[in-house]
Design an enzyme around this catalytic site. Sequence first.
Site, PDB file in Angstrom:
ATOM      1  N   ARG A  69       0.819  -1.220   0.000  1.00  0.00           N
ATOM      2  CA  ARG A  69       0.000   0.000   0.000  1.00  0.00           C
ATOM      3  C   ARG A  69       0.852   1.269   0.000  1.00  0.00           C
ATOM      4  NH1 ARG A  69      -1.885   2.657   4.237  1.00  0.00           N
ATOM      5  NH2 ARG A  69      -1.878   0.864   5.620  1.00  0.00           N
TER       6      ARG A  69
ATOM      7  N   TYR B  87     -16.531  13.021 -17.538  1.00  0.00           N
ATOM      8  CA  TYR B  87     -16.899  11.624 -17.288  1.00  0.00           C
ATOM      9  C   TYR B  87     -17.987  11.560 -16.209  1.00  0.00           C
ATOM     10  CZ  TYR B  87     -16.431   6.829 -15.689  1.00  0.00           C
ATOM     11  OH  TYR B  87     -16.687   5.542 -15.313  1.00  0.00           O
TER      12      TYR B  87
ATOM     13  N   ASP C 267      -8.250  15.534 -17.224  1.00  0.00           N
ATOM     14  CA  ASP C 267      -8.476  14.103 -17.449  1.00  0.00           C
ATOM     15  C   ASP C 267      -8.027  13.831 -18.883  1.00  0.00           C
ATOM     16  OD1 ASP C 267      -9.513  11.571 -18.091  1.00  0.00           O
ATOM     17  OD2 ASP C 267     -11.216  11.810 -16.734  1.00  0.00           O
TER      18      ASP C 267
ATOM     19  N   LYS D 209      -8.848   2.209 -19.576  1.00  0.00           N
ATOM     20  CA  LYS D 209      -9.175   2.412 -20.985  1.00  0.00           C
ATOM     21  C   LYS D 209      -7.937   2.119 -21.850  1.00  0.00           C
ATOM     22  CE  LYS D 209     -12.833   3.470 -18.841  1.00  0.00           C
ATOM     23  NZ  LYS D 209     -13.232   4.792 -18.449  1.00  0.00           N
TER      24      LYS D 209
HETATM   25  C1  LIG Z   1     -13.631   5.436 -17.321  1.00  0.00           C
HETATM   26  C2  LIG Z   1     -13.260   6.842 -17.123  1.00  0.00           C
HETATM   27  C3  LIG Z   1     -12.977   7.338 -15.845  1.00  0.00           C
HETATM   28  C4  LIG Z   1     -13.079   6.494 -14.593  1.00  0.00           C
HETATM   29  O1  LIG Z   1     -12.109   5.507 -14.536  1.00  0.00           O
HETATM   30  P1  LIG Z   1     -12.261   4.111 -13.748  1.00  0.00           P
HETATM   31  O2  LIG Z   1     -11.025   3.389 -14.145  1.00  0.00           O
HETATM   32  O3  LIG Z   1     -13.524   3.474 -14.191  1.00  0.00           O
HETATM   33  O4  LIG Z   1     -12.302   4.433 -12.294  1.00  0.00           O
HETATM   34  C5  LIG Z   1     -12.587   8.666 -15.751  1.00  0.00           C
HETATM   35  N1  LIG Z   1     -12.513   9.469 -16.830  1.00  0.00           N
HETATM   36  C6  LIG Z   1     -12.788   9.028 -18.060  1.00  0.00           C
HETATM   37  C7  LIG Z   1     -12.687   9.958 -19.223  1.00  0.00           C
HETATM   38  C8  LIG Z   1     -13.180   7.701 -18.259  1.00  0.00           C
HETATM   39  O5  LIG Z   1     -13.475   7.286 -19.492  1.00  0.00           O
END
Ligand SMILES: *Cc1c(COP(=O)(O)O)cnc(C)c1O
Length: 380
Positions: free
Chosen positions: A46, A100, A172, A197
């Site tokens: 951790r 998101y 992001d 992703k």
């Molecule tokens: C999927 C996604 C998230 C969240 O990510 P997780 O891995 O599901 O916690 C945040 N921002 C974008 C643009 C996403 O596509």
Amino acid sequence: MNKKINTKCVHSGKKIEKATGGLTTPIYTSTSHLFPYNNSEPRYPRYMNMPNYESVSEKIAALENSKYGMVFASGMAAITSAIMVNLKQGDHAVIQSQIYGGTYNFLVREIERYGIEISFVQSTKIENFADAIKSNTKVIYIETPSNPLLEVIDIEAIAKLAKANNLVSIIDNTFASPVNQNPTDFGIDLSVHSGTKYLGGHSDLLCGAITTNSEELINKIYKYAMNHGGTLSTDSCYKLERSLMTLGLRMQRQTENAMEIAKYLDNLPQISRVYYPGLASHQGHEIAKKQMSGFGAMLSFELDKDIETCHKFMHSLKICAAATSLGGIESTISMPCEMSHAKMTKEEREKNGIKENLFRLSVGIEDVGDLIEDFEKAVS
Ligand SMILES: *Cc1c(COP(=O)(O)O)cnc(C)c1O
């Protein structure tokens, strides 16, 4: 030496395994370690001080052209850490409204009871972000290209605005991936990813990442993350490291495919609108050209039909699966209203321009001719 993306994907962060000379990082499984041992700090997964963690964090930092990188157990663990470490009771944050769904939910349903105030900016214009800044603003947060309409915001202008007002800027960067966009090069403080992703890329791994050039911020986030416990396991660190070796190849192919498909769909009479930053008709095309090295592999479009026909169209695709999530090597399609943005109210969606006949397409690495044939058959 300033290495290019595919060389970084393969080599950055890599450590030769000492016992055997192996070229790949072994998975370190122990949660208990001799102490004292080799003058090292207490080791514990951790605390993010396992070799798997260190290798993959170095790789992700190199890919983003940032000094520091951290990985997390999910994209949301990365995002909430980046946001919360910079806010306390009485503070205010300026946030792009088209973000998101999970981030939006966190902001509107969780953060309020901490006495933190949020203003959403429903625009890509820098003036509108500037207008929303108040004396207690501490954070400015954007997502570009955004989900699901691929809106593009001028990253450099946001970074400048943040610096001028002493704010921490967060982006992001999930949709672009480090292959197509490196926000810290433009002065952004924190770049966050859902590694679930493109970074993972095979639809089998949940993870997140943050990169930054600021030692102060990375230290703050490290402490916060250690206390909150959303550390990525060593097994998952290994999986992510392995996936990142092909990130450049995958992303380059997916980006090329997306451009071809966007052009094809844009010429179909049944499709009323295509949203893709690579199209000259797109709202943010000129800015995208300036800040992206490729336009990414996400696009969305509106089918000029009633809802029933929209469902039929989606389910008659043979290669492209109707599925949640995105960024994998396989092409997937979704209807944001019913899937990724279903938790938003109808009013919230309408305000953000997300129509019922909107499809979001995540373009994979398949042969583009096959994908186009799939669409050709489904629309006819
Ligand atoms: C999927 C996604 C998230 C969240 O990510 P997780 O891995 O599901 O916690 C945040 N921002 C974008 C643009 C996403 O596509």
